[in-house]
Every structure is written in structure tokens, then in C-alpha cells.
Design a protein around this motif. Structure first.
Motif, PDB file in Angstrom:
ATOM      1  N   SER A 509       1.366  -0.976  -0.215  1.00 21.73           N
ATOM      2  CA  SER A 509      -0.027   0.426  -0.207  1.00 21.73           C
ATOM      3  C   SER A 509       0.940   1.193   0.319  1.00 21.73           C
ATOM      4  O   SER A 509       2.121   1.239   0.202  1.00 21.73           O
ATOM      5  CB  SER A 509      -0.961   0.170   0.836  1.00 21.73           C
ATOM      6  OG  SER A 509      -0.047   0.334   2.359  1.00 21.73           O
ATOM      7  N   SER A 510      -0.353   2.126   0.077  1.00 24.31           N
ATOM      8  CA  SER A 510       0.923   3.611   0.021  1.00 24.31           C
ATOM      9  C   SER A 510       2.381   3.088   1.120  1.00 24.31           C
ATOM     10  O   SER A 510       3.293   3.729   0.477  1.00 24.31           O
ATOM     11  CB  SER A 510       0.150   5.223   0.408  1.00 24.31           C
ATOM     12  OG  SER A 510      -0.165   4.356   1.358  1.00 24.31           O
ATOM     13  N   SER A 511       1.636   3.044   2.306  1.00 25.68           N
ATOM     14  CA  SER A 511       2.526   3.369   3.323  1.00 25.68           C
ATOM     15  C   SER A 511       3.733   2.899   3.622  1.00 25.68           C
ATOM     16  O   SER A 511       4.730   2.249   3.937  1.00 25.68           O
ATOM     17  CB  SER A 511       1.853   2.854   4.702  1.00 25.68           C
ATOM     18  OG  SER A 511       1.805   2.374   4.826  1.00 25.68           O
ATOM     19  N   THR A 512       3.393   1.239   3.233  1.00 18.85           N
ATOM     20  CA  THR A 512       4.586  -0.113   3.159  1.00 18.85           C
ATOM     21  C   THR A 512       5.301   0.229   1.811  1.00 18.85           C
ATOM     22  O   THR A 512       6.340  -0.293   2.299  1.00 18.85           O
ATOM     23  CB  THR A 512       3.730  -1.342   2.706  1.00 18.85           C
ATOM     24  OG1 THR A 512       3.133  -1.564   1.126  1.00 18.85           O
ATOM     25  CG2 THR A 512       2.470  -1.784   3.524  1.00 18.85           C
ATOM     26  N   ASP A 513       5.517   1.321   0.605  1.00 18.95           N
ATOM     27  CA  ASP A 513       6.569   1.440  -0.129  1.00 18.95           C
ATOM     28  C   ASP A 513       7.484   1.931   0.489  1.00 18.95           C
ATOM     29  O   ASP A 513       8.539   2.101   0.562  1.00 18.95           O
ATOM     30  CB  ASP A 513       6.065   2.507  -0.985  1.00 18.95           C
ATOM     31  CG  ASP A 513       4.984   1.453  -1.945  1.00 18.95           C
ATOM     32  OD1 ASP A 513       4.670   0.647  -2.380  1.00 18.95           O
ATOM     33  OD2 ASP A 513       4.266   2.690  -2.675  1.00 18.95           O
ATOM     34  N   THR A 514       7.113   2.897   1.697  1.00 18.31           N
ATOM     35  CA  THR A 514       8.313   3.077   3.093  1.00 18.31           C
ATOM     36  C   THR A 514       9.280   2.173   3.567  1.00 18.31           C
ATOM     37  O   THR A 514      10.231   3.155   4.385  1.00 18.31           O
ATOM     38  CB  THR A 514       7.853   4.738   3.474  1.00 18.31           C
ATOM     39  OG1 THR A 514       6.718   3.928   4.825  1.00 18.31           O
ATOM     40  CG2 THR A 514       6.816   5.232   2.609  1.00 18.31           C
TER      41      THR A 514
ATOM     42  N   GLU B 250       1.595  -1.472  10.624  1.00 25.30           N
ATOM     43  CA  GLU B 250       2.097  -1.193   9.184  1.00 25.30           C
ATOM     44  C   GLU B 250       2.353   0.190   8.354  1.00 25.30           C
ATOM     45  O   GLU B 250       2.869   0.239   6.999  1.00 25.30           O
ATOM     46  CB  GLU B 250       2.006  -2.337   7.802  1.00 25.30           C
ATOM     47  CG  GLU B 250       1.899  -3.961   8.078  1.00 25.30           C
ATOM     48  CD  GLU B 250       1.010  -4.240   7.444  1.00 25.30           C
ATOM     49  OE1 GLU B 250       0.517  -4.178   6.734  1.00 25.30           O
ATOM     50  OE2 GLU B 250       1.410  -5.891   7.258  1.00 25.30           O
ATOM     51  N   ASP B 397       0.968   7.602  -1.667  1.00 28.81           N
ATOM     52  CA  ASP B 397       1.162   8.864  -0.948  1.00 28.81           C
ATOM     53  C   ASP B 397       1.218   9.990  -0.339  1.00 28.81           C
ATOM     54  O   ASP B 397       0.898  11.158   0.397  1.00 28.81           O
ATOM     55  CB  ASP B 397       2.533   8.293   0.530  1.00 28.81           C
ATOM     56  CG  ASP B 397       2.528   8.360   1.756  1.00 28.81           C
ATOM     57  OD1 ASP B 397       1.575   8.084   2.059  1.00 28.81           O
ATOM     58  OD2 ASP B 397       3.270   8.281   2.484  1.00 28.81           O
ATOM     59  N   ASP B 454      -4.101   1.705   4.882  1.00 33.93           N
ATOM     60  CA  ASP B 454      -4.074   2.180   6.223  1.00 33.93           C
ATOM     61  C   ASP B 454      -4.522   3.591   5.802  1.00 33.93           C
ATOM     62  O   ASP B 454      -3.387   3.987   6.939  1.00 33.93           O
ATOM     63  CB  ASP B 454      -2.695   2.116   5.557  1.00 33.93           C
ATOM     64  CG  ASP B 454      -1.900   2.382   3.882  1.00 33.93           C
ATOM     65  OD1 ASP B 454      -2.838   2.993   3.233  1.00 33.93           O
ATOM     66  OD2 ASP B 454      -0.554   2.495   4.102  1.00 33.93           O
ATOM     67  N   ARG B 508      -1.952  -3.241  -3.062  1.00 36.48           N
ATOM     68  CA  ARG B 508      -1.721  -3.930  -4.292  1.00 36.48           C
ATOM     69  C   ARG B 508      -1.513  -5.230  -4.035  1.00 36.48           C
ATOM     70  O   ARG B 508      -0.193  -5.331  -2.935  1.00 36.48           O
ATOM     71  CB  ARG B 508      -0.549  -2.663  -4.641  1.00 36.48           C
ATOM     72  CG  ARG B 508      -1.618  -1.931  -4.997  1.00 36.48           C
ATOM     73  CD  ARG B 508      -0.371  -0.816  -5.860  1.00 36.48           C
ATOM     74  NE  ARG B 508      -0.118  -0.166  -4.775  1.00 36.48           N
ATOM     75  CZ  ARG B 508       1.525   0.504  -4.934  1.00 36.48           C
ATOM     76  NH1 ARG B 508       2.226   0.662  -6.315  1.00 36.48           N
ATOM     77  NH2 ARG B 508       1.444   1.712  -3.874  1.00 36.48           N
TER      78      ARG B 508
END
Lengths: 629, 629
Positions: A509-514, B250, B397, B454, B508
Motif C-alpha cells: 500500500s502507499s505506506s508500505t512502500d516506505t 504497518e 502517498d 492504511d 496492491r
């Protein structure tokens, strides 16, 4: 007699109706159930669909569902008969003559059996006039009828040629009902059979049913027992799958359909195992061959990471004993173990826009005295004969971990070399080992693989069907960056146990990319077994290994929790060794290498006193140490 | 008296202990609970942590948890006292003098109150010697003690200065216990208060507790009632949050901490509302100002998609009435509605490697006669005074949807212009409307936003706290490519209802990268209300609109399900209009534009007879039609 026909409901797959039908045919099914919502959303008319099905060689086995037929309100019942006529219009065009009728979950459902029988008879008369048949099924949450016994009793009392019952394993087993009574239903009055497995979840049965069903062999129901009772009854219709699963609804249609078909073969094999072997007409795969443990690994490293990987393997007691300069392969060996490092980045390992996570385990080699028997078995389950691919493992759609059974003393490289031929793939220039010491590690204790959520059920089924592995109780492991669902599978062998541990990679998800890369790509590692963890740590230190720095707070807590000898504690802390005990005499000692590259690390462990876990309780401490590097 | 101190358990956030402490301080908390596993994984010693906390201005309010103190096995109990001493060593260094002791969930737990009191007294004596205090809490799944009344009864009987009780709203409300009895516990014997909300889930309480807790205002518990009982008791300690949530584990630490602090303010406001206003020392935000409905939108389009977007807006009856050439802005108006199209791609809309999904709704303008009052309220909740940002919406994000309350007749552009100043942002060259017809659509009926998993809870809390919106029952909507969790929130206004519908974007994974773009980026759309759906469709057709092609099978099914006039059915099919009815006289007619660009589309709808839904039953048909384009 032949094996049962196979079928699947279109609701089990993602995509348009047209895409689903193509995938169903490709996977080898004989027919399918049309889920009404799929037809309604399709731009093709029912007769177009019929033509497409015929072209694909598929029969249209069932139209479903027809809900809420019976009603205490007679006007509403009459309207429902009108609706039924409209649906028969559609089914005529579809070339389908069997309609699934569910028991009503509405407050206005009929609540006297006599009246219910009457209403069903009214519908069955219309069906007969139209050349149709009705399969009446008890929903587990039906208002009045919610058990298969009740549904069958009503059908029996109606005694109409156009009315039979439909059995759905989910509705029966989710309630904890005993399927034994199925044996007594005359097979010809069972008009249809729907099969679904499910994980054991303590939740509302409607939600459970709509979101968490899975294919046979992916859940916890005793479907072999269920299937055996169906065989008792003499039922001769299709075995069909009706699966409502949120993950499947988002997954690649073709892959899900292939899993679906494999699950029906797996179930038939399990049912056949329970029954007299002579009378069975069920699918039976050749038995698995004899097996030894994991003996080899292929690790894809790419040029950048190969250096660090080689250093770590040397720390672990491996030496580079051969190399193939043209193919960029390096062979590391230690005792009976072999690790082939692929220093080229294969095109397999990148897809547009998705960075490959390297190094990564690409192949696991298991040794057998009779690999041909394994290959025959794998082929029977629709799997490439050379190796079993686990798609999606390692984080991208193009990454694959292969599990191979070979007769040679080592691994089947890229599945292209035949058994034993791998040696010729190397220059065969033996290198001088860095030190000719005794082996530090003795065998592979376990391999942990990062598995994306949408590959999870398929890989579980592969390992259970082709390899006959046994799944253990799943665990949720919590650490600094999330919760990881973890599930071990084991396979007893002639000289030990093959242990695989699957760790689910959370959907990005957007945050897990970080998040730290170690978590984004999942957590993969190889655990090696040693006979004496302290001695292994000493030897590795002598080879230049610097262990992970584990927090001193961890050892304060160990001292509070266990009666450990102070000298031992000091040694554990010195080498960064973690500890677990199972409360019945079993103990586990393990330590870790830092992460090599982005996602891969190694573990060295010693089991004492029958300890059977993986030290999961220490995961958070291990990850915290790895994130510090 | 002042407002209660605020605190949060480190387990509620992701990251290392050091990162969590920094985020907790930044969010405005007064102190925190140290979750033992976080300390054990931290490379910093307890005294280092104490120093860091002091430097951040945070108090260490609680050390937790101490599990399984009591035991029917007396040797084990004695060993537990030894473990207790070791934990007091750590707490001394931490500068923390309060330890959470949970009731034991083990089979070997003490099962007679008398003996339990004795064992607790033994521990309390040690605590007192060490200058420590014990807060005894009933776990909902405790073997013998599992209700707050039982825990309090034991503490009362022990009657020891170093022993009090700890109340945890999850353990109490998840069991359905009545919190009324809390009023009768003397406040000074409640040593600590832990607050957690949770969605109503029918599942195993242990799993529910460990994975699905959320912050107050994000779930379904009646926390205002619970908090009010705590105020009754005279409790004067911190209000602390202990949340176990897989998504928070997360998620970005800072954002979760900010949500956490906001949730405590929101809860205090809700508690204060129930109590006599004169006596309250709780946080109270300024009341919300008067509000009208949504009057304006800003849509980020980029140069490529602006043309298609403009065409679609014109079909919907909007005309471009002003433009700002330097800023690349186009203003479309229709009656009281305004849509500003930003034809430049702002840097906000791209982050490295993540394609922006354009066009996308970037700002929602709500009109109020007293925007300053709204801004004061927003600021009190820690939100930028100009607008409320909903982070993560639209799929990356860096994407943000702002919801603004302005006093002008239209929107607050990019939050920079003050109320009413937006007009000067345009060249103010009025363009000639394409046709001077009467408005086709009258107002914004609803806006559906795609929200990543999230960001979900945080956005829910923002809308409930700052805007006072009411959440409705959530729904799972199934279509060809997956299941979407959908949740509507409404806010009654002076001239209608603000309706937002949040749709959760699935995490995703490898396979979803191959999904249609419309689903990957989520499903966002704006629904406009009209007085007569057939007339609106006719007018739009006259303006060049071609509606989505809806499957003829859909209208066959409508005919089977509803008693609709054949003429009406013909009209609906002609214009691609979908239909729903609520069974109590309410009807809903709606049709859709094709998707503009990748992710955005528009809906035109007519509500009759008090219909209150969104026609979710038609989602799969709508998506199938959009995927065909």
C-alpha cells in the motif's frame, strides 16, 4: 464407470464471464455453473454464451442461484413463480436445464414443511413443463431449512421427478453437521454437488461463507470424509467447486482455475485413499517416491550481490568448489550440501517497473532414489515434470521458486539439465577450500519463503498435493513493521524432515512502500541445522563472521523468563544467539546472519529434546537487529 | 482541575521504540506505556530510554504486560516473584513505577479468589518495597478472572496501597459487559485506564483483540458511555490508548500517532457532551458552524486528460465560464455548482516511481456562513485551519483530498486563497456558455473516494471528529475484479445532506498490478442529483453524451425482479439507466459516464420516496460496462 466430471462456478474466478469460461476450459474442466451476476454483467446474450461454451467444449451444468422461492405471503410466491419463468427463458437460451434453488433466509420464509413441499411442487411442475430440473439446497443460514437432512426430507416428501437436492460441503461442514447421512440419500436424487473447503475461523457463518471459502486442500474441513459419503450415495453427477473468496476475486483468472482443477484431483485422491481400492473410479495419482532431505539450493544473486552472498556462505562453512564462467555460476559446497549462486540477473527476475529483490532463493533441490516416480506424480497433477514452480514467491509476478526432486547428488539447474547432468554445467575446476575444516552445518533445517497473499492458497495446495506435505497450525508473528501470517509445512523423509515455512507478504500500500526493503519483499531465509550451536558460532567467528548485534535487553528478559545458567547466557549474548523452550523439555538455539542484499538471510540452529517450532517468539528481536545494520 | 493527561502504548504504533517515542511526543501526548517487546528489541538500555523520554518531555506511565503472575503451582508462583523482581530492576532504570499485571489465561491459573488475593498481596508487598505499584487487569479471556468487576473485587479484598486495578475498554465492551459498575469504583483505586475501540466483528475475542482494535471514533463501541463512567469514579490518571491493529503496525508512525491523539480529544468531547457542562474538565472543541451542502470541486487533470474531462463536464450541463491561463485553471459552472479543473500536473501528484492517477478529485468545497468557526474547531483537533487533508486518497502517498469549508460562494483554491478570494484567481473573462439551458443537475448527491486500507481509519476519524459526520453500516460490494469495502458517512445540512462514500482500495499485490486501472487506483466518482433522471439523460444526449452500454441481460433481470412498466424499462435501457428499490417505497435511478482518464467517473441520480442507499447492487454491472470501453 469413469472418474466424475469436473465443474466450477464462475463466481469462483475473477474477470468477465468470457474470460472465466476460457480459463475454465484451459484448466481442464468439463463444465461450469453460471453465476447469475456474471451473466447479467456480460455483454453477451445467453445464446451467445451457450455457443461460446460449446466452442470451448464446456457443458453448462447449473444456473444459480434462484433465491427466496418459498414465501408465507402467497402473492409473493406467485410473483416468484413468474420470476422463475423468466429465468427458465434465460436457461433455455443458455442450454442449461438445472437450476439451483436455495432455502430462503428471509423472515417471510415458509415455516411449515407441508406448505414448503406444496410450493416446491408448484415450482417443480413448471420446471417439468419447461424441461427443467430444480436442485434444492439448504443454506446454513436459512430461516426454516438450514440442514441438508431437512432439505432432503422436503425433497423426498415432494417426490417429483423434476426436484432433487443439491449438497454443498460448506453449508454442511461449517455448521459442524455430520455428513454420514449423505450415504443414505439415493444418488439419483442428488441433482448437484458443490464442494468448498474453508479455514477454521470463529466468525459469522455468512461472512465466513462469502469471503473465506477456498479450494479443497487449502482449508481445514474434512472433505475426504464428505466426498466418501457422496460416493456411498451413488451420486454420478459432476463434482463442482463453488468458492467465494476475496483473494481469488482479485487474482489472475488462469492461475486460480488451474488451482481449482488441481484441488478436485487432490480431493479425489484423498477420497480414494479411504475407500476400497478396487471399486474406485476416482482420479488416483501415482504415489510419491522415496525422498531424502533438501540437498541443494540455487540462489539468484546478480553481479552486485554475489560478492556479499559468497562472503556469507563462506562464513557459514561453505567453500566455492567449482564455477562456470560463461553461465556466471558459482558452486558452494559443504559436506552433502550444495548452493549454486547465479551471478547473472536472469530476465526471469525483472518485470517492467518492478525491481527484482536479489539475492533470492530460486530453486530448492530435494533428493530421491526414484525421481521419475515423482515426475509422473507431478505430471498427473498438471505440473511440469521437471520441477514444481511456486509463482509469485519473492515478490514479483515473474519470480518463481522451483522445487525439484532429482536423482543426482545435487540440484536440477534451471530445470533444463536432466538429473545428474548439472555437474557438466560447471567448468569442473575444483577450487581450493579456504580451510579444510569439518562441516559447520549439517543439513537444511528449514526454508522460509515470502509468499504474496494472492499466491498463498495455490502454493499451499501444490505442496500438499504434489509433495504430500502436512500443514501445521498457522501463526501470526508480530514485529516492528507489521504482522506476518506464518504457516509451516513438513514432510517426513528417510533421513529427517523437510520443513518449509511460508510467510505471507502483506499487500503493498502507499505506506508500505516506505517500509524497510526486508519487509516489502517479504522475509526469506534458509535455516541450517548444526549439532552444537556454540561450536558453530565459534567456528564461524574464526572464519570472519560477525553476528547480528542483539539487544542486551533481550538477555535480561531471558534471565527473567528461564532458569538458564549464567555462563550459558553469557555465551549466548556473546554470539547473538536467541533461545526458546517449549515447556516440555524441548529447546531451540538459533542465530542469524545480517540480511544479504535486500531480502535474504541465513539462520543456524540447534534443536534439543524434540523442539518442533521455529523460535517465532524471537522474530521481532531478530528483525530489530537486522534493521539496525 | 485540568483535562486528563494523554498517553499511548508503544504497541499501538509501528517502528522502533525510539521512532515511536519521537512520534508520540510530536503528536502532543503527555506520556506513554512501554510495551515490553519494544523494549526488548531496542538497542537502548532502559536508562537510555528514560533519558530520551525526559528529553522529549514524556513521562513513562506504565510498563506492560506482566503475564501469568498467579499460579496453582506454588513453585511456579515463587519463580514468578523472581521474574517480577527482574522486571522491577528494569522499571527502576526506566523511571517507571507502575506495572500492568494481567489476569492469567493459563489452565494453571489460581481458581479460588482467596488464594488469588494472597498471591497478589505477595507481589504487592514486593512492589511496595521497591517503590512500585501494580495495576491488575482482567483479560476478557482470563481463566478465572475475566471481568472488571471480578478484578476490582479481588483488588478491593486485598486492600493494599501498592495494588489497584486497570480498566481496559476493549476487555470490558468486547464481552458486552455493562460499564455502569465503574462509577462505583473509588477513582484512586483505578491505577490506569486503557482505551480502545473496535469494529463489531463476530469472531474469536482473542483474535479480535490482537488484530482489530482501533482508536476511539473508528469503531462501534459506546466509548462515550464508558468514559463517562470513568469520570464518575473520580479517576484522575492518564487516558491511554492500547491498540493492537494489523494496519497500524504497518502504517506510517507519525500519522498513526497524530490520529491516536486526535481520537482522545474526540472521545473527551463526546464524553463531555453527555455530562453536565459546568463540571467538566474534559477537552471540548468549539462547536461546528452552520453548513450548506457541497458546492464546489477542484479536479486535478493534467494537460492530457483535461480535454476529456471538460467534454464530460459539458455533457453533464456544465459550461466553462472562466479560465486562468497562467495557472492553467478552468472553471466550469452550472447553477450553484462550480468545478475547477487544474490542467497542470502539480508536483503533489507524482512521487518517484508512482504514476499519478489523473484526473482525480483534489478538493471538496463545503459552504458555511461561518467558516471561521469551522477553522477554530479544526485547529482544536490538530488540523490545518484552511482545509482538512485526507492523505493517501487517490492511491499514492502524496495524493491528498482536501475538504474545505469556505464562506464564499465557491471553492478555496489550493487552500492558499482566503475565503472568497478565489474569483481573483481567474482571468475573469466570462466565456459564452455552449447553451444557455436550465441546469441538468442540481446538486452534489454524493462523492465516492478511493481510500487505501492504511488511510481508512484515519480518514474515518477526521470526518467524524472535525466534521461530525455519522458513519453508516459498512458494505462489501463484489464485482468482476474483487470485493470492495464501502462505507458511507453523512452530515445533515441546512439544505440537504453531505454524503461521502469511502471505498477501500485493496492492498496492491503482484496480480493486482495487472488489474484494470480503474480498480488499481480505486474507484472515485462524483454523483450529481437531478430532479428527473429521464429528462436529464435526454438533455445530456442532446449535448452529445453517449451513455455507458449496459448489458441487455441486466434489463431482463430487472423485468424478472420488479414490476416495472414496460415503457419505463424501455426508457431505462435506452439511456443505460440502472435501478434499485428498497422494498419500502424508495427508488433509485442512476446512470454513469465512462471513466475519464484512469480512475474518475460521474454519476447522475434521482432519489424517490426516501431511498437512502447508493445502488450498490448495480456496482458489478456498472464496472463491467466501464471495463468494456
Amino acid at each position: 464407470m469413469t472418474a466424475p466430471r469436473t465443474s466450477v462456478a464462475t463466481v469462483s474466478l475473477s474477470g468477465s464471464l468470457r474470460e472465466k469460461m476460457t480459463a475454465i476450459a484451459d484448466a481442464g474442466f468439463d463444465g461450469f455453473e453460471v453465476f447469475e451476476a456474471d451473466l447479467i454483467a456480460s455483454p453477451f446474450s445467453p445464446s451467445d454464451i451457450a455457443k461460446q461454451a460449446a466452442d470451448l467444449g464446456l457443458s453448462v451444468d447449473l444456473y444459480q442461484p434462484f433465491r427466496d422461492l418459498d414465501s408465507a405471503d402467497d402473492r409473493r410466491y406467485q410473483r416468484n413463480l413468474g420470476r422463475l419463468q423468466r429465468k427458465f427463458d434465460v436457461m433455455e437460451q443458455l442450454g442449461c436445464n438445472l437450476l439451483l434453488v436455495c432455502s430462503s433466509p428471509l423472515p417471510g420464509a415458509v415455516t411449515e414443511d407441508e406448505r414448503l413441499v406444496e410450493q416446491l411442487l408448484g415450482a417443480a411442475d413448471i420446471a417439468q413443463e419447461r424441461g427443467m430440473r430444480l436442485a434444492y439446497e439448504a443454506l446454513a443460514w436459512g430461516t426454516h431449512v438450514n440442514t441438508y437432512r431437512h432439505a432432503w426430507d422436503v425433497v423426498r416428501r415432494a417426490d417429483h421427478d423434476a426436484l432433487g437436492t443439491c449438497l454443498d460441503s460448506f453449508h454442511i461442514l461449517s455448521r459442524g453437521d455430520d455428513p454420514a447421512g449423505i450415504s443414505d440419500i439415493p444418488g439419483e436424487k442428488i441433482f448437484f454437488l458443490q464442494l468448498a473447503d474453508a479455514p477454521r475461523l470463529k466468525m459469522d457463518v455468512l461472512q465466513w461463507s462469502r469471503h473465506h471459502r477456498c479450494f479443497p486442500g487449502q482449508g481445514n474441513f474434512d472433505l475426504p470424509e464428505f466426498g466418501s459419503r457422496v460416493v456411498d450415495s451413488g451420486y454420478a453427477g459432476p463434482w463442482s467447486l463453488e468458492i467465494f473468496n476475496d483473494v481469488f476475486r482479485e487474482s489472475a483468472t488462469g492461475r486460480t482455475a488451474a488451482d481449482a482443477h488441481r484441488s478436485l484431483l487432490y480431493l479425489q485422491e484423498k477420497v480414494a485413499e479411504r475407500r476400497s481400492p478396487t471399486s474406485s473410479t476416482l482420479f488416483e495419482a501415482p504415489a510419491a517416491g522415496p525422498i531424502e532431505n533438501i540437498v541443494s539450493l540455487r540462489v539468484a544473486a546478480g553481479p552486485v550481490e554475489a560478492g556479499g552472498l559468497g562472503r556469507t556462505l563462506r562464513h557459514l562453512g561453505f567453500d566455492m568448489t567449482a564455477a562456470h564462467s560463461r553461465h556466471g555460476l558459482q558452486l558452494f559446497t559443504q559436506g552433502p550440501l550444495a548452493v549454486a549462486v547465479d551471478t547473472t540477473v536472469d530476465s526471469l527476475w525483472t518485470s517492467p517497473g518492478v525491481p527484482a529483490h536479489l539475492p533470492a532463493v530460486a530453486q530448492i533441490g530435494v533428493r530421491s532414489d526414484d525421481p521419475a516416480q515423482w515426475q509422473t506424480r507431478a505430471r498427473a497433477f498438471g505440473v511440469s515434470a521437471d520441477s514444481v514452480s511456486m509463482p509469485g514467491v519473492a515478490g514479483t509476478d515473474h519470480d518463481v521458486v522451483r522445487m525439484s526432486v532429482t536423482g543426482a547428488t545435487s540440484l536440477d539447474l534451471r530445470s533444463r539439465a536432466s538429473a545428474g547432468a548439472w555437474q557438466s554445467a560447471f567448468d569442473l575446476v575444483p577450487r581450493q577450500p579456504d580451510s579444510p575444516a569439518a562441516p559447520i552445518v549439517e543439513s537444511v533445517d528449514h526454508i522460509a519463503l515470502a509468499v504474496p497473499a494472492d499466491s498463498w492458497d495455490g502454493i499451499m495446495l501444490l505442496l500438499r498435493s504434489v509433495f504430500g506435505m502436512t500443514p501445521h497450525e498457522g501463526q501470526d508473528v508480530v514485529d516492528a513493521v507489521g504482522t506476518v501470517r506464518s504457516q509451516a509445512l513438513t514432510l517426513p523423509t528417510e533421513n529427517g524432515t523437510v520443513r518449509l515455512s511460508l510467510n505471507m507478504v502483506p499487500g503493498r500500500s502507499s505506506s508500505t512502500d516506505t517500509l524497510p526493503a526486508a519487509r516489502r519483499g517479504g522475509v526469506s531465509h534458509v535455516g541450517f541445522a548444526c549439532a552444537d550451536v556454540l561450536s558453530a558460532a565459534e567456528q564461524m567467528t574464526a572464519r570472519g563472521f560477525g553476528s547480528l548485534r542483539i539487544s542486551p535487553n533481550y538477555y535480561l528478559d531471558l534471565a527473567a523468563r528461564f532458569d538458564l545458567d549464567q555462563d550459558l547466557l553469557t555465551q549466548l549474548e556473546k554470539h547473538g544467539i536467541l533461545y526458546d523452550a517449549d515447556g516440555s523439555g524441548g529447546e531451540f538455539f538459533h542465530f542469524f546472519t545480517p540480511v544479504v542484499g535486500e531480502d535474504l538471510f541465513f539462520e543456524v540452529c540447534e534443536r534439543r529434546g524434540g523442539y518442533d517450532g521455529y523460535g517465532e517468539v524471537n522474530s521481532a528481536v531478530r528483525l530489530a537487529a537486522q534493521l539496525q545494520r
